[in-house]
Enzyme design. Structure first.
Site, mmCIF file in Angstrom:
data_model
loop_
_atom_site.group_PDB
_atom_site.id
_atom_site.type_symbol
_atom_site.label_atom_id
_atom_site.label_comp_id
_atom_site.label_asym_id
_atom_site.label_seq_id
_atom_site.Cartn_x
_atom_site.Cartn_y
_atom_site.Cartn_z
ATOM 1 N N GLU A 273 7.370 4.978 10.024
ATOM 2 C CA GLU A 273 8.441 5.089 9.017
ATOM 3 C C GLU A 273 8.577 6.521 8.509
ATOM 4 O O GLU A 273 9.691 7.020 8.315
ATOM 5 C CB GLU A 273 8.152 4.123 7.860
ATOM 6 C CG GLU A 273 8.274 2.670 8.313
ATOM 7 C CD GLU A 273 7.741 1.671 7.304
ATOM 8 O OE1 GLU A 273 6.649 1.911 6.740
ATOM 9 O OE2 GLU A 273 8.407 0.649 7.077
ATOM 10 N N GLY B 260 3.635 2.693 8.212
ATOM 11 C CA GLY B 260 4.166 3.795 7.424
ATOM 12 C C GLY B 260 4.198 5.114 8.187
ATOM 13 O O GLY B 260 4.990 5.998 7.856
#
Ligand code: HXC
Length: 257
Positions: A111, A108
């Protein structure tokens, strides 16, 4: 409002957001993510802010979603909550966001950086999508945005092996726009952000929107969209000011109108 997981500082027209959860390498727990979203949304509607820099520590931009928070969740609960769908709100912010990545940008974390508009990296940065090692897959756009950034084959390799890439490789492949010495990174990001914040805010927002349209549209509809938006800038006083200033050999003074 007091934040527990982030620090914010306004430097001229730039908002600097620093992820600040050092004990867990800025793992992205729900509290941290909601503080980031809240700061971004406030900046987006604050006319005194023109651009945003998002950074972490020298050791980690962010080591991913908080594994300890996810460990005990089951399918029905994540499906019912649309778990982590709110992260995508980062990509809806209209002002430019520069991710200044030092250290780990994993899962994440990678991301989140890819949801920003420009990534610049410290020379020791590492990027990866190691979710496969946890028995899961990237859930914050990694399977979609990494492919667009570095191509299918290498993205597939990273997502299937969990291996990391260095800042150098990330730059060669276009994931990051430049590399700076780790201790100069945030300063350089703020310098870039100040430059952007000096231009006409509506024009900057339109330019960002058109570039992002290239991600989603076919070339034909993207080109038409760009042309229409280009034409629309001729309705702005700032467009007139920018061109007049050029002709009169002076610095433009934009009024965000
Ligand atoms: C929770 C984490 C964490 C994470 C690190 N920590 N990453 N806690 N979630 N993602 C914690 C560790 O548990 C440890 O806490 C402390 O941070 C320091 O980490 P260490 O592992 O001791 O540091 P080091 O040996 O230097 O290794 C660094 C590392 C490693 C390589 C980054 O921490 C690591 O592999 N982290 C997990 C990376 C990962 O798998 N990310 C993807 C997550 S899934 P204690 O308390 O033990 O000191 C994901 C899904 C995205 O992101 C979905 C988005 C919508």
């Amino acid at each position: 409002t007091t934040n527990n997981f982030i620090l914010t500082e306004q430097i001229e027209k730039v908002l600097l957001i620093t992820l600040n959860k050092p004990k867990a390498l800025n793992s992205l727990c729900s509290g941290l993510v909601s503080e980031v979203l809240c700061a971004l949304k406030a900046a987006d509607s604050n006319p005194a802010i023109g651009s945003i820099v998002l950074t972490g520590s020298q050791k980690a931009f962010a080591a991913g979603a908080d594994i300890k928070e996810m460990e005990t969740r089951d399918f029905s609960s994540v499906a019912k909550d649309n778990f982590l769908m709110n992260w995508e709100d980062v990509a809806l912010i209209r002002k430019p966001i520069i991710a200044a990545v030092n250290g780990y940008a994993l899962g994440g974390g990678c991301e989140l950086a890819m949801m920003c508009d420009i990534i610049i990296a410290g020379d020791k940065a590492q990027f990866g999508q190691p979710e496969i090692k946890l028995g899961t897959i990237p859930g914050g756009g990694g399977t979609q945005r990494l492919i667009r950034a570095i191509g299918k084959s290498r993205a597939m390799e990273l997502i299937l092996t969990g291996d990391f890439i260095t800042a150098q490789e990330a730059k060669e492949r276009g994931l990051v726009s430049r590399i700076e010495p780790a201790d100069k990174l945030v300063e350089e990001a703020v310098k870039m952000a100040k430059k952007i914040a000096g231009f006409s805010q509506p024009v900057v927002a339109l330019a960002k929107e058109c570039v992002n349209a290239a991600y989603e549209n076919t070339l034909k509809s993207g080109l038409l969209y760009e042309k229409r938006v280009f034409h629309s800038t001729f309705a702005l006083e700032d467009r007139k000011e920018g061109m007049n200033a050029f002709s009169q050999r002076r610095q433009a003074e934009f009024k965000d109108r």
